[in-house]
Design a protein around this motif. Structure first.
Motif, PDB file in Angstrom:
ATOM      1  N   ASN A   1       4.555   1.760   3.848  1.00  0.00           N
ATOM      2  CA  ASN A   1       5.627   1.162   3.056  1.00  0.00           C
ATOM      3  C   ASN A   1       6.036  -0.190   3.627  1.00  0.00           C
ATOM      4  OD1 ASN A   1       6.420   2.589   0.661  1.00  0.00           O
ATOM      5  ND2 ASN A   1       7.139   4.263   1.931  1.00  0.00           N
ATOM      6  N   ALA A   2       6.089  -0.265   4.945  1.00  0.00           N
ATOM      7  CA  ALA A   2       6.424  -1.533   5.577  1.00  0.00           C
ATOM      8  C   ALA A   2       5.357  -2.578   5.277  1.00  0.00           C
ATOM      9  CB  ALA A   2       6.581  -1.336   7.089  1.00  0.00           C
ATOM     10  N   ALA A   3       4.102  -2.133   5.274  1.00  0.00           N
ATOM     11  CA  ALA A   3       2.994  -3.068   5.055  1.00  0.00           C
ATOM     12  C   ALA A   3       3.012  -3.655   3.641  1.00  0.00           C
ATOM     13  CB  ALA A   3       1.655  -2.375   5.315  1.00  0.00           C
ATOM     14  N   VAL A   4       3.228  -2.804   2.633  1.00  0.00           N
ATOM     15  CA  VAL A   4       3.193  -3.309   1.256  1.00  0.00           C
ATOM     16  C   VAL A   4       4.545  -3.882   0.822  1.00  0.00           C
ATOM     17  CG1 VAL A   4       1.324  -1.755   0.587  1.00  0.00           C
ATOM     18  CG2 VAL A   4       3.707  -1.074   0.183  1.00  0.00           C
ATOM     19  N   GLY A   5       5.574  -3.615   1.616  1.00  0.00           N
ATOM     20  CA  GLY A   5       6.912  -4.125   1.305  1.00  0.00           C
ATOM     21  C   GLY A   5       6.935  -5.646   1.198  1.00  0.00           C
ATOM     22  N   GLY A   6       6.127  -6.301   1.988  1.00  0.00           N
ATOM     23  CA  GLY A   6       6.036  -7.754   1.972  1.00  0.00           C
ATOM     24  C   GLY A   6       5.520  -8.290   0.644  1.00  0.00           C
ATOM     25  N   PHE A   7       4.894  -7.407  -0.140  1.00  0.00           N
ATOM     26  CA  PHE A   7       4.370  -7.826  -1.443  1.00  0.00           C
ATOM     27  C   PHE A   7       5.239  -7.291  -2.587  1.00  0.00           C
ATOM     28  CE2 PHE A   7       1.021  -7.844   1.651  1.00  0.00           C
ATOM     29  CZ  PHE A   7       0.328  -9.014   1.383  1.00  0.00           C
ATOM     30  N   GLY A   8       6.450  -6.840  -2.236  1.00  0.00           N
ATOM     31  CA  GLY A   8       7.347  -6.313  -3.251  1.00  0.00           C
ATOM     32  C   GLY A   8       6.904  -4.970  -3.790  1.00  0.00           C
ATOM     33  N   LEU A   9       6.102  -4.252  -3.013  1.00  0.00           N
ATOM     34  CA  LEU A   9       5.582  -2.959  -3.470  1.00  0.00           C
ATOM     35  C   LEU A   9       6.042  -1.846  -2.538  1.00  0.00           C
ATOM     36  CD1 LEU A   9       1.877  -4.091  -4.084  1.00  0.00           C
ATOM     37  CD2 LEU A   9       3.575  -3.613  -5.853  1.00  0.00           C
ATOM     38  N   LYS A  10       5.942  -0.626  -3.034  1.00  0.00           N
ATOM     39  CA  LYS A  10       6.062   0.548  -2.192  1.00  0.00           C
ATOM     40  C   LYS A  10       4.739   1.300  -2.296  1.00  0.00           C
ATOM     41  CE  LYS A  10      10.981   0.666  -2.822  1.00  0.00           C
ATOM     42  NZ  LYS A  10      12.159   1.372  -3.323  1.00  0.00           N
ATOM     43  N   VAL A  11       4.579   2.334  -1.509  1.00  0.00           N
ATOM     44  CA  VAL A  11       3.308   3.045  -1.519  1.00  0.00           C
ATOM     45  C   VAL A  11       2.949   3.513  -2.928  1.00  0.00           C
ATOM     46  CG1 VAL A  11       2.196   5.193  -0.794  1.00  0.00           C
ATOM     47  CG2 VAL A  11       3.256   3.708   0.897  1.00  0.00           C
ATOM     48  N   ARG A  12       3.971   3.979  -3.667  1.00  0.00           N
ATOM     49  CA  ARG A  12       3.681   4.495  -5.001  1.00  0.00           C
ATOM     50  C   ARG A  12       3.237   3.424  -5.967  1.00  0.00           C
ATOM     51  NH1 ARG A  12       7.822   9.366  -6.339  1.00  0.00           N
ATOM     52  NH2 ARG A  12       7.038  10.667  -4.663  1.00  0.00           N
ATOM     53  N   SER A  13       3.971   2.305  -5.982  1.00  0.00           N
ATOM     54  CA  SER A  13       3.582   1.258  -6.919  1.00  0.00           C
ATOM     55  C   SER A  13       2.246   0.645  -6.469  1.00  0.00           C
ATOM     56  CB  SER A  13       4.672   0.198  -7.035  1.00  0.00           C
ATOM     57  OG  SER A  13       5.201  -0.159  -5.780  1.00  0.00           O
ATOM     58  N   TYR A  14       2.039   0.595  -5.169  1.00  0.00           N
ATOM     59  CA  TYR A  14       0.755   0.114  -4.647  1.00  0.00           C
ATOM     60  C   TYR A  14      -0.390   1.006  -5.125  1.00  0.00           C
ATOM     61  CZ  TYR A  14      -3.042  -0.594  -1.320  1.00  0.00           C
ATOM     62  OH  TYR A  14      -4.269  -0.798  -0.765  1.00  0.00           O
ATOM     63  N   SER A  15      -0.168   2.315  -5.102  1.00  0.00           N
ATOM     64  CA  SER A  15      -1.211   3.249  -5.540  1.00  0.00           C
ATOM     65  C   SER A  15      -1.551   3.047  -7.009  1.00  0.00           C
ATOM     66  CB  SER A  15      -0.767   4.701  -5.314  1.00  0.00           C
ATOM     67  OG  SER A  15      -0.518   4.931  -3.947  1.00  0.00           O
ATOM     68  N   VAL A  16      -0.517   2.883  -7.816  1.00  0.00           N
ATOM     69  CA  VAL A  16      -0.751   2.648  -9.241  1.00  0.00           C
ATOM     70  C   VAL A  16      -1.517   1.341  -9.437  1.00  0.00           C
ATOM     71  CG1 VAL A  16       0.366   2.125 -11.448  1.00  0.00           C
ATOM     72  CG2 VAL A  16       1.239   3.977 -10.022  1.00  0.00           C
ATOM     73  N   LEU A  17      -1.089   0.318  -8.714  1.00  0.00           N
ATOM     74  CA  LEU A  17      -1.771  -0.977  -8.812  1.00  0.00           C
ATOM     75  C   LEU A  17      -3.235  -0.854  -8.397  1.00  0.00           C
ATOM     76  CD1 LEU A  17      -1.697  -4.031  -9.298  1.00  0.00           C
ATOM     77  CD2 LEU A  17      -0.819  -4.320  -6.962  1.00  0.00           C
ATOM     78  N   ALA A  18      -3.474  -0.131  -7.302  1.00  0.00           N
ATOM     79  CA  ALA A  18      -4.845   0.039  -6.817  1.00  0.00           C
ATOM     80  C   ALA A  18      -5.717   0.710  -7.874  1.00  0.00           C
ATOM     81  CB  ALA A  18      -4.852   0.863  -5.533  1.00  0.00           C
TER      82      ALA A  18
ATOM     83  N   THR B   1      -3.742  -7.334 -14.114  1.00  0.00           N
ATOM     84  CA  THR B   1      -3.894  -8.739 -14.482  1.00  0.00           C
ATOM     85  C   THR B   1      -4.545  -9.479 -13.314  1.00  0.00           C
ATOM     86  OG1 THR B   1      -1.780  -9.325 -13.510  1.00  0.00           O
ATOM     87  CG2 THR B   1      -1.755  -8.619 -15.812  1.00  0.00           C
ATOM     88  N   ASP B   2      -4.867 -10.741 -13.535  1.00  0.00           N
ATOM     89  CA  ASP B   2      -5.427 -11.536 -12.438  1.00  0.00           C
ATOM     90  C   ASP B   2      -4.459 -11.585 -11.269  1.00  0.00           C
ATOM     91  OD1 ASP B   2      -7.709 -12.017 -13.850  1.00  0.00           O
ATOM     92  OD2 ASP B   2      -7.115 -14.000 -14.557  1.00  0.00           O
ATOM     93  N   GLU B   3      -3.180 -11.763 -11.607  1.00  0.00           N
ATOM     94  CA  GLU B   3      -2.184 -11.817 -10.541  1.00  0.00           C
ATOM     95  C   GLU B   3      -2.098 -10.470  -9.821  1.00  0.00           C
ATOM     96  OE1 GLU B   3       1.724 -12.962 -11.788  1.00  0.00           O
ATOM     97  OE2 GLU B   3       2.511 -12.827  -9.744  1.00  0.00           O
ATOM     98  N   GLY B   4      -2.230  -9.396 -10.595  1.00  0.00           N
ATOM     99  CA  GLY B   4      -2.231  -8.061 -10.005  1.00  0.00           C
ATOM    100  C   GLY B   4      -3.361  -7.898  -9.003  1.00  0.00           C
ATOM    101  N   ARG B   5      -4.518  -8.424  -9.353  1.00  0.00           N
ATOM    102  CA  ARG B   5      -5.662  -8.332  -8.440  1.00  0.00           C
ATOM    103  C   ARG B   5      -5.406  -9.119  -7.157  1.00  0.00           C
ATOM    104  NH1 ARG B   5      -8.551  -7.200 -13.116  1.00  0.00           N
ATOM    105  NH2 ARG B   5      -8.187  -9.287 -13.952  1.00  0.00           N
ATOM    106  N   GLU B   6      -4.773 -10.259  -7.320  1.00  0.00           N
ATOM    107  CA  GLU B   6      -4.470 -11.072  -6.130  1.00  0.00           C
ATOM    108  C   GLU B   6      -3.486 -10.367  -5.203  1.00  0.00           C
ATOM    109  OE1 GLU B   6      -3.143 -15.169  -6.608  1.00  0.00           O
ATOM    110  OE2 GLU B   6      -4.604 -15.391  -8.247  1.00  0.00           O
ATOM    111  N   VAL B   7      -2.393  -9.892  -5.802  1.00  0.00           N
ATOM    112  CA  VAL B   7      -1.380  -9.202  -5.006  1.00  0.00           C
ATOM    113  C   VAL B   7      -1.997  -7.981  -4.329  1.00  0.00           C
ATOM    114  CG1 VAL B   7       0.758  -7.858  -5.125  1.00  0.00           C
ATOM    115  CG2 VAL B   7       0.571 -10.029  -6.348  1.00  0.00           C
ATOM    116  N   TYR B   8      -2.820  -7.270  -5.089  1.00  0.00           N
ATOM    117  CA  TYR B   8      -3.462  -6.082  -4.533  1.00  0.00           C
ATOM    118  C   TYR B   8      -4.325  -6.426  -3.323  1.00  0.00           C
ATOM    119  CZ  TYR B   8      -6.786  -2.327  -3.852  1.00  0.00           C
ATOM    120  OH  TYR B   8      -7.564  -1.356  -3.282  1.00  0.00           O
ATOM    121  N   ALA B   9      -5.083  -7.514  -3.429  1.00  0.00           N
ATOM    122  CA  ALA B   9      -5.967  -7.889  -2.323  1.00  0.00           C
ATOM    123  C   ALA B   9      -5.172  -8.094  -1.043  1.00  0.00           C
ATOM    124  CB  ALA B   9      -6.750  -9.157  -2.689  1.00  0.00           C
ATOM    125  N   GLY B  10      -4.043  -8.788  -1.174  1.00  0.00           N
ATOM    126  CA  GLY B  10      -3.204  -9.015   0.002  1.00  0.00           C
ATOM    127  C   GLY B  10      -2.616  -7.723   0.531  1.00  0.00           C
TER     128      GLY B  10
END
Lengths: 165, 165
Positions: free
Chosen positions: B45-62, B116-125
């Motif tokens: 959660n701390a790791a993805v927090g910097g991208f405005g995400l939490k583990v759950r939203s990160y999982s959905v994005l992934a 989206t393209d932006e989603g892919r970028e955020v996800y990569a980070g």
DNA sequence: TATTGTTATACTCTATAACTATA
DNA sequence: TATAGTTATAGAGTATAACAATA
């Protein structure tokens, strides 16, 4: 011997989403850990639910029963819960007559938490139930795997971190 | 080689409560699993927090990024979250422009979730950040132990159960 | 009649800060 | 001044049921 294959068929067939198991999420150790935890936590909560407990109150009760006479601060640190949450858990257990707060003789700020006779009885039943539930949760693993898992988790659990729940 | 001792000193010294580690709670695999999960979850959660995400939203994005075009029902089953929670997670990601709902051509009830393209970028980070965090969480384990852990968790995670997160 | 996605709501859990009594 | 325990409260997370659109 042991299953070291990261993609054994059984591991991908919990639901109909084989397609998603093949993504990066399905390969993520933290995701797998979360999922395994959610499953065992749900099973454990169901098991102790019959005794009017949840995993958290059960944990506090178990430590009270242990005879180690933990104080609230120690419970807070060991279970990685905020002191205020420990208060609520003990309040509930004390109201049911399962544990007692005893003032520390050397430091009157400190409360030590001990189990009552009834607390020991309830604990015995709940413990048996959690052991049955755990045996079921881990039934897919052979003894060797279970020992391995426990050893590895002990190493991980020793790290500094967050709450248990 | 591998540490199979269930009570290696390192495992009992995360805090000053050696006394409590020796109780039945400290020997409980489900407890250790919960603790290890809490630690890795907090780190993730701390790791993805910097991208405005939490583990759950990160999982959905992934899963949206994966190209598998999951629909909401599939996400709900795979992540073991209620459909209504999936709605909220996608709403949030969609509002930020990271994913898009696309109506299924064959069944107009169904929405497919794509990045989206932006989603892919955020996800990569975010992915890079979680990988660093995971490497740190599991740094106490050698490669062999990590593979073992993953294989065992895959077996456990395949069982029917509860939510992730 | 069943299923997908949605909304609303109540409930639990979690995090934080302020307070007391002791040390 | 610091620590153990307590209280209060706001926010996040969770579970449930009811609903509209579509099959």
């Amino acid at each position: 011997m042991r299953n070291t294959s990261p993609s054994s068929p059984a591991a991908r067939q919990a639901d109909g989403n084989d397609r998603l198991w093949s993504t990066s999420v399905g390969e993520d150790t933290a995701f797998l850990l979360a999922r395994a935890n959610a499953i065992t936590l749900a099973a454990a909560n169901a098991a102790v639910g019959g005794f009017g407990l949840k995993v958290r109150s059960y944990s506090v009760l178990a430590l009270a029963v242990s005879g180690e006479r933990p104080n609230q601060r120690e419970l807070s640190e060991f279970l990685r819960l905020d002191p205020s949450q420990i208060v609520a858990l003990i309040d509930e257990l004390e109201k049911r007559g399962l544990v007692r707060r005893e003032p520390d003789v050397n430091d009157r700020r400190v409360n030590v938490v001990v189990a009552t006779d009834e607390g020991r009885e309830v604990y015995a039943g709940a413990r048996a139930a959690t052991e049955r539930a755990e045996a079921e949760c881990f039934s897919a693993l052979d003894d060797d795997d279970r020992d391995q898992l426990k050893a590895i988790l002990r190493t991980l659990a020793a790290a500094p971190g967050a709450s248990v729940g």
